[in-house]
Design an enzyme around this catalytic site. Structure first.
Site, short mmCIF file in Angstrom:
data_model
loop_
_atom_site.label_atom_id
_atom_site.label_comp_id
_atom_site.label_asym_id
_atom_site.label_seq_id
_atom_site.Cartn_x
_atom_site.Cartn_y
_atom_site.Cartn_z
N SER A 1 0.89 -1.33 -0.12
CA SER A 1 0.16 0.22 0.00
C SER A 1 0.99 1.39 0.02
CB SER A 1 -0.72 0.21 1.33
OG SER A 1 -0.34 0.02 2.47
N LYS A 2 0.28 2.37 -0.34
CA LYS A 2 1.14 3.52 -0.31
C LYS A 2 1.44 3.89 1.29
CE LYS A 2 -0.16 8.60 -0.21
NZ LYS A 2 0.56 8.50 1.16
N ARG A 3 0.84 3.39 2.08
CA ARG A 3 1.34 3.44 3.55
C ARG A 3 2.73 2.83 3.66
NH1 ARG A 3 -3.80 3.23 4.95
NH2 ARG A 3 -3.53 0.77 5.24
#
Ligand code: GLU
Length: 503
Positions: free
Chosen positions: A260-262
């Site tokens: 994910s972007k996180r």
């Protein structure tokens, strides 16, 4: 030769474009080009609450940067437009109505409050076979009641009526036979109260209308497949259903779940193709492009996330990918993302690209340091000399700026402890001996001879010399650097550095 192979990349314009999205676009593109078909960009913007201004332009820019220009798109329409679902709004309702009429869907009038009350009452509430008869919909109301509600323009949604005890199957091009138990799927909304279709209805109606022959999308959409399969069937279009392939997930570096972007923020690497600036929050998320990836390298590394040609070959141009690509060689298993490996691809691409091919990018990097190089042939020579040392395009900054401007600072700590008046004197004399026409080998000869005469091991002097010219402990052969800098600059830098080292 043209045929009727038509594939689509169908992103929702909701924000930055995740590398998994670009890989989906890439696999669609490769399949289309390999089979002389068409690659279509369809913007799936039916969810008005998630719409983000600028996201569509950004997606188009990302595809163009990667060299994956669509044959048909909102910007380059073909005969199957419009290419934005919001502009096709009118086309969906009739199919929702058709499904209601044939008994495969129903109107649901439940208000948000009623649904929330139900969810409070039953924490795992799903609108479906077990619960639909407790709700306010055209299955529980009389037809007069339904007509009245419709006449009064009471807001409603249309839901699919999932059949009981059926197994729905299809042949996935990657996974083989995939089957679903319809008892486990809830009655998804097809048409929303604002008259917009949900993804489920729109994807089927549009794939049909746009004559999509093959639909490749991320594995996260696999659970939606039974709904889509039933819609194709209920709408009487089964024979025209595209062949499906659900692409493996791109996983976190440790393999635990979808990247994910996180994860990128947490681990310090980009996840978006290009820098995305969120118009609502103003947050800026750096992309591969801005981090200094070549588009060729980015495309190459994405292709290798879940695909290979059956050999050990890892470096492919886009044309070579088109040539070698086959859906059969896409793996079922998720592909771990490894940023070090991603940089390795970029390094290989930088190394294998000619200086002329890198010139514009390197000029842009140097311009950021306020360096404009007038002498283009010197720039090309420098690029050739240092490109092996660059993983990211930005590395050309530190790796080449000292050819064009004096070092801003010296790695004094590496010189100072062993610096002496004798060394300073050596460099003064060496500086006087440098003549304009020396080549690297001759200069090295002079350097070593003088070192020997003065009782030094040449090794003790090479590092200070490098730091004088470069500022730090890096770069190609120090005499190669010196020759390119030219006698005057070298003498000047020796003088400046002696002053700094003596201070
Ligand atoms: N709109 C979906 C997405 O944002 C597309 C899924 C599909 O390709 O069917 O990923």
């Amino acid at each position: 030769m043209e045929n009727n192979i038509r594939v689509r990349f169908a992103p929702s314009p909701t924000g930055g474009l995740h590398l998994g999205g670009v890989r989906t676009a890439l696999f669609n593109y490769l399949f289309a080009k390999k089979n002389h078909g068409k690659f279509i960009l369809r913007i799936e913007d039916t969810d008005q609450t998630r719409f983000v201004a600028g996201a569509e332009e950004y997606i188009v820019d990302c595809l163009n940067w990667c060299g994956l220009a669509p044959d048909e798109s909102p910007q380059t329409p073909g005969a199957f437009g419009p290419y934005r679902q919001s502009e096709r709004k009118e086309s969906y309702k009739q199919y929702a109505e058709q499904l209601v009429a044939s008994g495969h869907a129903y109107y649901a009038f439940d208000t948000t409050e009623e649904l929330n009350a139900k969810r409070n009452e039953q924490p795992n509430f799903l609108y479906g076979q077990k619960t639909r008869m407790q709700m306010r919909n055209s299955l529980t109301l009389t037809s007069n009641e339904v007509d009245d509600l419709l006449t009064q323009q009471t807001p409603y949604v249309v839901r699919i009526k999932m059949p009981e005890n059926e197994t729905v199957s299809f042949l996935d091009m990657i996974r083989g036979l995939v089957s679903f138990d319809t008892n486990l799927v809830d009655d998804k909304v097809l048409l929303k109260a604002d008259g917009m279709p949900t993804y489920h209805l729109a994807v089927v109606v549009d794939d049909k209308a746009m004559e999509i022959s093959h639909a490749f999308r991320g594995e996260e959409w696999l659970p939606s497949a039974p709904i889509h399969l039933l819609l194709w069937k209920y709408l009487g279009w089964e024979a025209e259903m595209p062949k499906w392939a659900h692409l493996p997930l791109i996983l976190k570096p440790d393999g635990n779940g979808k990247l994910s972007k996180r994860d990128g923020d947490r681990l310090g690497f980009p996840v978006y193709a290009m820098t995305w600036s969120d118009p609502k929050t103003g947050d800026l998320t750096k992309g591969f492009k801005e981090l200094g990836f070549m588009p060729e390298a980015f495309v190459n590394l994405l292709a290798m996330l879940g695909w290979n040609d059956g050999s050990d070959t890892e470096i492919f141009t886009l044309n070579e990918l088109i040539e070698s690509f086959s859906i059969e060689r896409i793996s079922k298993a998720g592909a771990k993302f490894d940023f070090e490996k991603a940089k390795w691809y970029n390094h290989e691409w930088i190394k294998n690209t000619s200086a002329a091919g890198l010139k514009n990018d390197v000029s842009a990097v140097l311009a950021k340091e306020n360096i404009t190089v007038e002498n283009k042939s010197l720039l090309l020579t420098v690029i050739d000399l240092v490109k092996d040392r660059c993983n990211l395009l930005g590395d050309f900054g530190p790796q080449s700026s000292y050819f064009f401007t004096n070092p801003e600072a010296y790695d004094i700590a590496s010189v100072k402890p062993k610096w002496s008046a004798e060394k300073a004197s050596f460099f003064k004399e060496f500086s006087q001996n440098i003549t304009p026409n020396l080549n690297a080998q001759q200069m090295e000869g002079e350097f070593k001879d003088l070192a020997e005469t003065r009782g030094f091991k040449p090794g003790e002097l090479m590092l200070p010399f490098r730091i004088m010219l470069v500022g730090g402990k890096f770069g190609p052969g120090v005499f190669d650097i010196a020759v390119l800098l030219g006698a005057t600059t070298v003498k000047n830098r020796i003088d400046l550095a002696i002053t700094a080292f003596n201070a």
